[in-house]
Design an enzyme around this catalytic site. Structure first.
Site, mmCIF file in Angstrom:
data_model
loop_
_atom_site.group_PDB
_atom_site.id
_atom_site.type_symbol
_atom_site.label_atom_id
_atom_site.label_comp_id
_atom_site.label_asym_id
_atom_site.label_seq_id
_atom_site.Cartn_x
_atom_site.Cartn_y
_atom_site.Cartn_z
ATOM 1 N N ASP A 257 1.962 -14.130 5.404
ATOM 2 C CA ASP A 257 0.817 -13.591 6.144
ATOM 3 C C ASP A 257 -0.409 -14.497 5.989
ATOM 4 O O ASP A 257 -0.375 -15.475 5.228
ATOM 5 C CB ASP A 257 0.513 -12.150 5.696
ATOM 6 N N ASN B 38 -1.594 0.485 -1.367
ATOM 7 C CA ASN B 38 -1.269 1.561 -0.428
ATOM 8 C C ASN B 38 0.158 1.442 0.111
ATOM 9 O O ASN B 38 0.494 2.062 1.108
ATOM 10 C CB ASN B 38 -2.270 1.567 0.733
ATOM 11 N N HIS C 78 1.621 -1.330 1.299
ATOM 12 C CA HIS C 78 1.863 -2.327 2.351
ATOM 13 C C HIS C 78 2.677 -3.508 1.814
ATOM 14 O O HIS C 78 2.655 -3.799 0.619
ATOM 15 C CB HIS C 78 0.564 -2.790 3.026
ATOM 16 N N GLU D 35 0.527 -2.482 7.209
ATOM 17 C CA GLU D 35 -0.191 -1.342 6.650
ATOM 18 C C GLU D 35 0.549 -0.032 6.930
ATOM 19 O O GLU D 35 1.442 0.011 7.795
ATOM 20 C CB GLU D 35 -1.592 -1.289 7.294
#
Ligand code: GLP
Length: 241
Positions: free
Chosen positions: A68, A134, A136, A141
């Site tokens: 990413d 979270n 991800h 996400e």
């Protein structure tokens, strides 16, 4: 999914770095997917150490794809993942820039081009992964779909908060990321999670499947997915399950 709880954090790092090196040495043309983040800094430094120790290492034929990258940052910004991998891996090992594939964040059809480059290279043999607080993976996400491919994603408030101490003027709100299905196409997945702040996420990951609120759960169906934990990251799971 195979879960390994290492006796110490540095041993967890060593196991991951050793597996990467083993993969790189198994074929002169290995293709590796690379993650970034604070978790991976000791992994790359251990890998550099192992490569330097192993005199027979020739990595000239290997290729690397970044998982990413932030959008909105100037090319020469210090916090790009490109800069991260240059300083933590490429330069210390003496790899050539032409061996690296960076997300073409400045092109409107960048995601499609990146998928095509990946395909042309024959796919990824081993993808290294971290875990967001979270749930991800990459920048997929919560809410990401299992069949998602490489795309530009709006970052969640939680991710912006978790990473904002690295930025001064520009705080990125979007990122380019391989999709969930793109990651599932990799032949082997190796995830490292360390530290107490991820213990609750690890617990959730272990007890849920294909749950869009925690995208890492999508990986559990992959036939070669290894999760390496340090004792703190594993502190909320029942090891006798
Ligand atoms: C970041 C990156 C991921 C990384 C994860 C964990 O936002 N997009 O590739 O694995 O979140 O980062 P850290 O290791 O800093 O906790």
């Amino acid at each position: 999914m195979r879960i390994i709880v290492a006796p110490t954090s540095s041993y967890a790092v060593h196991m991951v770095a050793s597996r990467i090196l083993e993969k790189l040495l198994s074929s002169p043309n290995s293709v590796l997917g690379l993650a970034t983040g604070k978790t991976m800094i000791p992994v790359y430094s251990e890998l550099v150490k192992l490569v330097n120790l192993s005199k027979s290492t020739d990595l000239k034929g290997c290729h690397f794809f970044m998982l990413d990258e932030y959008m909105d940052l100037p090319f020469n910004h210090s916090e790009t993942f490109r800069n991260y991998i240059q300083s933590h891996l490429m330069e210390p090992i003496g790899l050539n820039e032409s061996q690296f594939n960076f997300p073409p964040v400045h092109l409107s059809d960048g995601p499609l081009q990146y998928e095509e480059t990946l395909k042309a290279r024959g796919g990824i043999d081993l993808q290294l992964l971290g875990l967001g607080r979270n749930g991800h993976i990459g920048f997929n996400e919560p809410g990401s779909q299992k069949n998602s491919r490489t795309r530009v994603i709006k970052l969640s408030d939680d991710t912006i908060e978790a990473n904002k101490d690295q930025f001064k003027e520009i705080i990125p709100t979007h990122a380019f990321s391989m999709g969930i299905e793109t990651i599932l196409d990799c032949r082997e997945l190796l995830m490292l999670v360390t530290g107490k702040s991820k213990a609750q996420t690890v617990k959730y990951l272990i007890s849920h499947y294909d749950d869009e609120t925690c995208p890492a759960t999508y990986l559990k169906g992959h036939p070669h997915f290894t999760l390496v934990l340090d004792p703190e990251a594993a502190s909320r799971i029942n090891l006798n399950m």
